[in-house]
Write a protein that holds these residues in place. Structure first.
Motif, short mmCIF file in Angstrom:
data_model
loop_
_atom_site.label_atom_id
_atom_site.label_comp_id
_atom_site.label_asym_id
_atom_site.label_seq_id
_atom_site.Cartn_x
_atom_site.Cartn_y
_atom_site.Cartn_z
N GLN A 22 49.61 38.83 44.79
CA GLN A 22 50.72 38.33 43.98
C GLN A 22 50.59 38.79 42.53
O GLN A 22 51.59 38.95 41.83
CB GLN A 22 50.76 36.80 44.04
N ALA A 23 49.34 38.99 42.10
CA ALA A 23 49.11 39.44 40.72
C ALA A 23 49.30 40.94 40.58
O ALA A 23 49.17 41.48 39.48
CB ALA A 23 47.71 39.03 40.28
N GLY A 24 49.59 41.61 41.69
CA GLY A 24 49.86 43.04 41.64
C GLY A 24 48.68 43.91 42.03
O GLY A 24 48.77 45.13 41.99
N PRO A 77 30.41 44.56 38.26
CA PRO A 77 31.20 43.54 37.59
C PRO A 77 31.34 42.30 38.49
O PRO A 77 31.62 42.43 39.68
CB PRO A 77 32.55 44.22 37.36
N PHE A 78 31.13 41.13 37.90
CA PHE A 78 31.04 39.89 38.69
C PHE A 78 31.79 38.79 37.96
O PHE A 78 31.61 38.57 36.77
CB PHE A 78 29.55 39.52 38.80
N GLY A 79 32.68 38.10 38.69
CA GLY A 79 33.40 36.97 38.12
C GLY A 79 33.43 35.82 39.11
O GLY A 79 33.33 36.02 40.31
N PHE A 80 33.56 34.61 38.58
CA PHE A 80 33.61 33.43 39.43
C PHE A 80 35.04 32.95 39.61
O PHE A 80 35.84 32.97 38.66
CB PHE A 80 32.78 32.29 38.83
N LEU A 99 31.56 38.18 34.03
CA LEU A 99 32.62 38.61 33.11
C LEU A 99 33.57 37.47 32.79
O LEU A 99 34.15 37.41 31.71
CB LEU A 99 33.42 39.76 33.73
N PHE A 100 33.76 36.56 33.76
CA PHE A 100 34.72 35.47 33.58
C PHE A 100 34.45 34.39 34.60
O PHE A 100 33.71 34.60 35.57
CB PHE A 100 36.16 35.98 33.71
N LEU A 101 35.07 33.24 34.38
CA LEU A 101 35.05 32.15 35.36
C LEU A 101 36.47 31.61 35.44
O LEU A 101 37.00 31.09 34.45
CB LEU A 101 34.06 31.06 34.94
N LYS A 112 45.73 37.79 36.45
CA LYS A 112 46.09 38.93 35.59
C LYS A 112 45.37 38.84 34.25
O LYS A 112 44.86 39.84 33.73
CB LYS A 112 47.61 38.95 35.34
N GLU A 113 45.34 37.63 33.70
CA GLU A 113 44.70 37.43 32.39
C GLU A 113 43.24 37.86 32.41
O GLU A 113 42.75 38.47 31.47
CB GLU A 113 44.82 35.94 32.02
N HIS A 114 42.53 37.52 33.50
CA HIS A 114 41.10 37.82 33.56
C HIS A 114 40.79 39.20 34.14
O HIS A 114 39.74 39.77 33.84
CB HIS A 114 40.39 36.74 34.38
#
Length: 120
Positions: A22-24, A77-80, A99-101, A112-114
């Motif tokens: 959905q985020a593309g 690269p790793f995000g939660f 990189l983010f949570l 998309k933001e993250h």
């Protein structure tokens, strides 16, 4: 790009995949892992370009997986994507190299933001 999604809930993995689409981000290969230990093994065998991981999982948690990856020299690269997002968890994640949570509930806009800076 290959994205590894680690979550012990098959339903949640499907929700993350749907949200990515959905985020593309619908033209990427997806690999699934059912816990941190599975994710750790699949980073080695599948060579993903990004890992999206739950925090709380049996056998090996997401943060334990990230710490094991970094200890072994992996810089994937790793995000939660997890149900909790306390300041303490965010700090622990960042200190371990995440990189983010993204905390649940999330939307395609949250993704998309993250991810816009991570997924080219």
């Amino acid at each position: 790009m290959k994205i590894l999604i680690a979550d012990d809930s098959r339903v949640m993995r499907q929700i993350v995949i749907r949200t990515l689409r959905q985020a593309g981000y619908d033209d990427h290969d997806i690999v699934e892992a059912e816990d941190g230990a599975d994710a750790l093994a699949k980073v080695g065998s599948e060579k993903p370009d990004l890992v999206l991981s739950d925090w709380n999982m049996p056998n090996m948690t997401g943060i334990e997986c990230l710490q094991a990856l970094r200890s072994s020299g992996s810089s994937v690269p790793f995000g939660f994507v997890t149900s909790e997002g306390s300041p303490e968890m965010r700090e622990k994640a960042a200190n371990a190299g995440a990189l983010f949570l993204i905390a649940k509930p999330f939307t395609e806009d949250t993704f998309k933001e993250h991810l816009d800076g991570v997924i080219a």
